[in-house]
Design a protein around this motif. Structure first.
Motif, PDB file in Angstrom:
ATOM      1  N   MET A 273       0.949  -1.225   0.013  1.00  0.00           N
ATOM      2  CA  MET A 273      -0.005   0.140   0.193  1.00  0.00           C
ATOM      3  C   MET A 273       0.975   1.281   0.161  1.00  0.00           C
ATOM      4  N   LYS A 274       2.019   1.255   0.527  1.00  0.00           N
ATOM      5  CA  LYS A 274       3.097   2.352   0.680  1.00  0.00           C
ATOM      6  C   LYS A 274       3.049   2.889  -0.804  1.00  0.00           C
ATOM      7  N   GLU A 275       3.565   1.968  -1.733  1.00  0.00           N
ATOM      8  CA  GLU A 275       3.712   2.367  -3.115  1.00  0.00           C
ATOM      9  C   GLU A 275       2.547   2.954  -3.768  1.00  0.00           C
ATOM     10  N   ARG A 276       1.438   2.495  -3.626  1.00  0.00           N
ATOM     11  CA  ARG A 276       0.223   3.008  -4.188  1.00  0.00           C
ATOM     12  C   ARG A 276      -0.061   4.386  -3.503  1.00  0.00           C
ATOM     13  N   ILE A 277       0.146   4.747  -2.562  1.00  0.00           N
ATOM     14  CA  ILE A 277      -0.132   5.923  -1.614  1.00  0.00           C
ATOM     15  C   ILE A 277       1.061   6.989  -2.087  1.00  0.00           C
ATOM     16  N   LEU A 278       2.448   6.339  -2.292  1.00  0.00           N
ATOM     17  CA  LEU A 278       3.297   7.314  -2.899  1.00  0.00           C
ATOM     18  C   LEU A 278       3.147   7.847  -3.988  1.00  0.00           C
ATOM     19  N   GLU A 279       2.558   6.812  -5.038  1.00  0.00           N
ATOM     20  CA  GLU A 279       2.321   6.758  -6.337  1.00  0.00           C
ATOM     21  C   GLU A 279       1.185   8.108  -6.388  1.00  0.00           C
TER      22      GLU A 279
ATOM     23  N   LEU B 100      -0.029  10.366  -4.272  1.00  0.00           N
ATOM     24  CA  LEU B 100       0.857  11.705  -3.715  1.00  0.00           C
ATOM     25  C   LEU B 100       1.610  12.472  -4.844  1.00  0.00           C
ATOM     26  N   LYS B 101       2.456  11.459  -5.461  1.00  0.00           N
ATOM     27  CA  LYS B 101       3.629  12.160  -6.527  1.00  0.00           C
ATOM     28  C   LYS B 101       3.016  12.842  -7.542  1.00  0.00           C
ATOM     29  N   LYS B 102       1.714  12.170  -8.017  1.00  0.00           N
ATOM     30  CA  LYS B 102       1.044  12.209  -9.425  1.00  0.00           C
ATOM     31  C   LYS B 102       0.367  13.399  -8.998  1.00  0.00           C
ATOM     32  N   SER B 103       0.145  13.939  -7.789  1.00  0.00           N
ATOM     33  CA  SER B 103      -0.972  15.193  -7.737  1.00  0.00           C
ATOM     34  C   SER B 103      -0.018  16.388  -7.400  1.00  0.00           C
ATOM     35  N   ASN B 104      -0.548  17.258  -8.063  1.00  0.00           N
ATOM     36  CA  ASN B 104       0.333  18.651  -7.813  1.00  0.00           C
ATOM     37  C   ASN B 104      -0.469  19.560  -6.682  1.00  0.00           C
ATOM     38  N   THR B 105      -1.486  18.982  -5.875  1.00  0.00           N
ATOM     39  CA  THR B 105      -1.927  19.608  -4.882  1.00  0.00           C
ATOM     40  C   THR B 105      -2.298  18.648  -3.791  1.00  0.00           C
ATOM     41  N   TYR B 106      -3.128  19.077  -2.916  1.00  0.00           N
ATOM     42  CA  TYR B 106      -3.336  18.056  -1.924  1.00  0.00           C
ATOM     43  C   TYR B 106      -4.226  16.992  -2.173  1.00  0.00           C
ATOM     44  N   VAL B 107      -4.099  15.819  -1.693  1.00  0.00           N
ATOM     45  CA  VAL B 107      -5.031  14.846  -1.947  1.00  0.00           C
ATOM     46  C   VAL B 107      -5.748  14.481  -0.528  1.00  0.00           C
ATOM     47  N   SER B 108      -6.990  14.354  -0.545  1.00  0.00           N
ATOM     48  CA  SER B 108      -7.713  14.105   0.625  1.00  0.00           C
ATOM     49  C   SER B 108      -7.453  12.603   1.106  1.00  0.00           C
ATOM     50  N   GLY B 109      -7.635  12.361   2.610  1.00  0.00           N
ATOM     51  CA  GLY B 109      -7.709  11.012   2.848  1.00  0.00           C
ATOM     52  C   GLY B 109      -8.827  10.223   2.429  1.00  0.00           C
ATOM     53  N   GLN B 110     -10.079  10.742   2.189  1.00  0.00           N
ATOM     54  CA  GLN B 110     -11.157  10.084   1.601  1.00  0.00           C
ATOM     55  C   GLN B 110     -10.791   9.697   0.484  1.00  0.00           C
ATOM     56  N   GLU B 111     -10.197  10.556  -0.514  1.00  0.00           N
ATOM     57  CA  GLU B 111      -9.813  10.048  -1.886  1.00  0.00           C
ATOM     58  C   GLU B 111      -8.817   9.195  -1.849  1.00  0.00           C
ATOM     59  N   ILE B 112      -7.973   8.818  -1.073  1.00  0.00           N
ATOM     60  CA  ILE B 112      -6.824   7.793  -1.177  1.00  0.00           C
ATOM     61  C   ILE B 112      -7.603   6.706  -0.681  1.00  0.00           C
ATOM     62  N   CYS B 113      -8.530   6.577   0.498  1.00  0.00           N
ATOM     63  CA  CYS B 113      -9.378   5.755   0.900  1.00  0.00           C
ATOM     64  C   CYS B 113     -10.182   4.999  -0.305  1.00  0.00           C
ATOM     65  N   LYS B 114     -10.745   5.773  -0.978  1.00  0.00           N
ATOM     66  CA  LYS B 114     -11.773   5.425  -2.241  1.00  0.00           C
ATOM     67  C   LYS B 114     -11.003   4.721  -3.099  1.00  0.00           C
ATOM     68  N   GLN B 115      -9.679   5.396  -3.519  1.00  0.00           N
ATOM     69  CA  GLN B 115      -8.925   4.647  -4.735  1.00  0.00           C
ATOM     70  C   GLN B 115      -8.313   3.425  -4.290  1.00  0.00           C
ATOM     71  N   LEU B 116      -7.932   3.322  -2.968  1.00  0.00           N
ATOM     72  CA  LEU B 116      -7.300   1.923  -2.486  1.00  0.00           C
ATOM     73  C   LEU B 116      -8.353   1.005  -1.943  1.00  0.00           C
ATOM     74  N   ASN B 117      -9.513   1.476  -1.589  1.00  0.00           N
ATOM     75  CA  ASN B 117     -10.479   0.520  -0.930  1.00  0.00           C
ATOM     76  C   ASN B 117      -9.901   0.166   0.579  1.00  0.00           C
ATOM     77  N   VAL B 118      -9.326   1.331   1.415  1.00  0.00           N
ATOM     78  CA  VAL B 118      -8.897   0.880   2.556  1.00  0.00           C
ATOM     79  C   VAL B 118      -9.509   2.013   3.487  1.00  0.00           C
ATOM     80  N   SER B 119      -9.237   1.742   4.763  1.00  0.00           N
ATOM     81  CA  SER B 119      -9.682   2.635   5.992  1.00  0.00           C
ATOM     82  C   SER B 119      -9.037   3.794   6.239  1.00  0.00           C
TER      83      SER B 119
END
Length: 326
Positions: free
Chosen positions: A1-7, A9-28
Motif C-alpha cells: 500500500m505504501k507504493e500506491r499511496i506514494l504514487e 501523492l507524487k502524481k498530484s500537484n496539490t493536496y489529496v484528501s484522505g477520503q480520496e486515497i481511501c476510495k482509490q485503494l479501498n482501505v480505511s
C-alpha cells in the motif's frame, strides 16, 4: 500500500484528501494514517492540512521497493523489485531468484552491498546510503553467443538514465565503463546460465557511484561519483528508474534483431573515444590506433597508422586513452 499511496501523492500537484486515497485503494482512514506516519518516520516530509489532505513536500534519498515502484514507468522491466538494506551480492540473490523461477525483468536492489564483484573478479563495494547496487534478471529468447551484447545495451541505458536523472554528461568507454569527467562512475557485470542453444537466464549487475565524496587512494585517480561532479547529492531512485526505463527501450530494440544494428549510431554517439587515438592492450601485444566505433555485434573497429582497419572483441582486449585511463 505504501507504493500506491506514494504514487497517488507524487502524481498530484496539490493536496489529496484522505477520503480520496481511501476510495482509490479501498482501505480505511486508519490504514492510510498509519502508512503516512510510517513514511514520515522514514524521512518523507508530508504536509497534512485539515479539509485539504496530504501533500509530499520532500522525499528522502530512498531506494526501497515501494519508492521505486511508485515512480517507475515500464511495461515489464523492474515491475517486481526486491529491496535489501544490506546484502552480500545482488547478483548472487538474483541468480537464486532465477533458479527459483522468478519472473523475467525482476530487479534486486540493495542500500549496501558487502561482497560485490566487478570484472575479472575484482571487489566492488557499495557503501551504505551513497551508491547503487542492483541486479536485473532476464530470460531472453536469443542465442547464448549474442548475450554479451546485453552489457553494451546496459551501458547505453546507464548513460541515458544518469544523464536524464542528474543532468550530467556521462559517456561510455568501450565496451561498458561509464565515464564522467574522464573518471569511472559505474561498473557492469553480466553473468549467464545457458545450454548449447538457449539461455536459462542472464543476470546484469550494476554498481553506480552516486553520493560518495571520497575513494580509497589506490583508485581515487580513476574513480568519481555523481555528487563529486555535481557538487551536491543526487537522488538514487531517479537514477535507477530512469535507467530501467531506458533499458527497456533499448532492450526491446535489441531483441528484434538480436544485435546492435539499430543501436550502433546512438552507442557511438555516447562513445568517449570515438574518432580519437587509443591504446589497445592485449595479453601479448599493445598498440596505438584510432577508435572508429562499434559494429552491430559490439566489436570495436579501429584504424592503425598504416590505414589498416581491424575489429577487437571485449574480454580479450581492453582499451585506454593515450595518456591514461581515458
Amino acid at each position: 500500500m505504501k507504493e500506491r499511496i506514494l504514487e497517488i501523492l507524487k502524481k498530484s500537484n496539490t493536496y489529496v484528501s484522505g477520503q480520496e486515497i481511501c476510495k482509490q485503494l479501498n482501505v480505511s482512514r486508519t490504514a492510510v494514517w498509519k502508512v503516512m506516519n510510517q513514511l514520515k518516520e522514514e524521512g518523507y516530509e508530508i504536509e497534512a492540512i485539515s479539509n485539504k489532505g496530504y501533500k509530499i513536500k520532500k522525499s528522502p534519498d530512498s531506494i526501497t521497493d515501494y519508492e521505486l515502484l511508485s515512480q517507475i514507468n515500464t511495461k515489464y522491466i523492474a515491475k517486481q523489485i526486491e529491496y535489501y538494506e544490506e546484502i552480500d551480492s545482488t547478483n548472487i540473490r538474483c541468480k537464486i531468484l532465477a533458479e527459483e523461477g522468478a519472473q523475467d525483468g525482476i530487479l534486486v536492489v540493495a542500500d549496501q552491498q558487502t561482497a560485490g564483484r566487478g570484472r575479472r573478479g575484482r571487489a566492488w563495494k557499495s557503501p551504505k546510503g551513497s551508491s547503487i547496487a542492483m541486479s536485473l534478471m532476464l530470460k531472453p529468447d536469443i542465442m547464448p553467443s549474442n548475450a554479451s551484447m546485453l552489457t553494451l545495451v546496459t551501458a547505453m541505458a546507464l548513460v541515458k538514465g544518469i544523464n536524464d536523472a542528474a543532468g550530467v554528461d556521462t559517456k561510455i568507454k568501450w565496451p561498458n565503463d561509464i565515464i564522467l569527467n574522464n573518471k569511472k562512475l559505474c561498473g557492469i557485470l553480466t553473468e549467464m546460465s545457458s545450454e548449447l542453444d538457449y539461455i536459462n537466464y542472464v543476470v546484469i549487475g550494476i554498481g553506480v557511484n552516486v553520493n560518495m565524496t571520497e575513494f580509497p587512494e589506490e583508485i581515487s585517480h580513476i574513480a568519481t561519483s555523481v555528487a563529486i561532479e555535481l557538487g551536491h547529492p543526487a537522488k538514487r531512485a531517479d537514477i535507477i528508474t530512469k535507467t530501467m526505463e531506458a533499458f527497456e527501450k533499448y532492450y526491446d530494440i535489441f531483441l528484434k534483431k538480436q544485435n546492435l544494428e539499430d543501436l550502433v549510431e546512438e552507442y557511438n554517439h555516447q562513445l568517449i573515444h570515438k574518432d580519437r587515438e587509443i591504446r589497445v592492450l592485449g595479453s601479448e601485444e599493445e598498440y596505438q590506433a584510432k577508435a572508429l566505433g562499434i559494429d552491430k555485434t559490439g566489436e570495436l573497429m579501429v584504424e592503425l597508422d598504416d590505414g589498416t582497419r581491424k575489429k577487437i572483441r571485449s574480454g580479450e582486449i581492453s582499451v585506454r586513452g593515450i595518456n591514461g585511463y581515458v
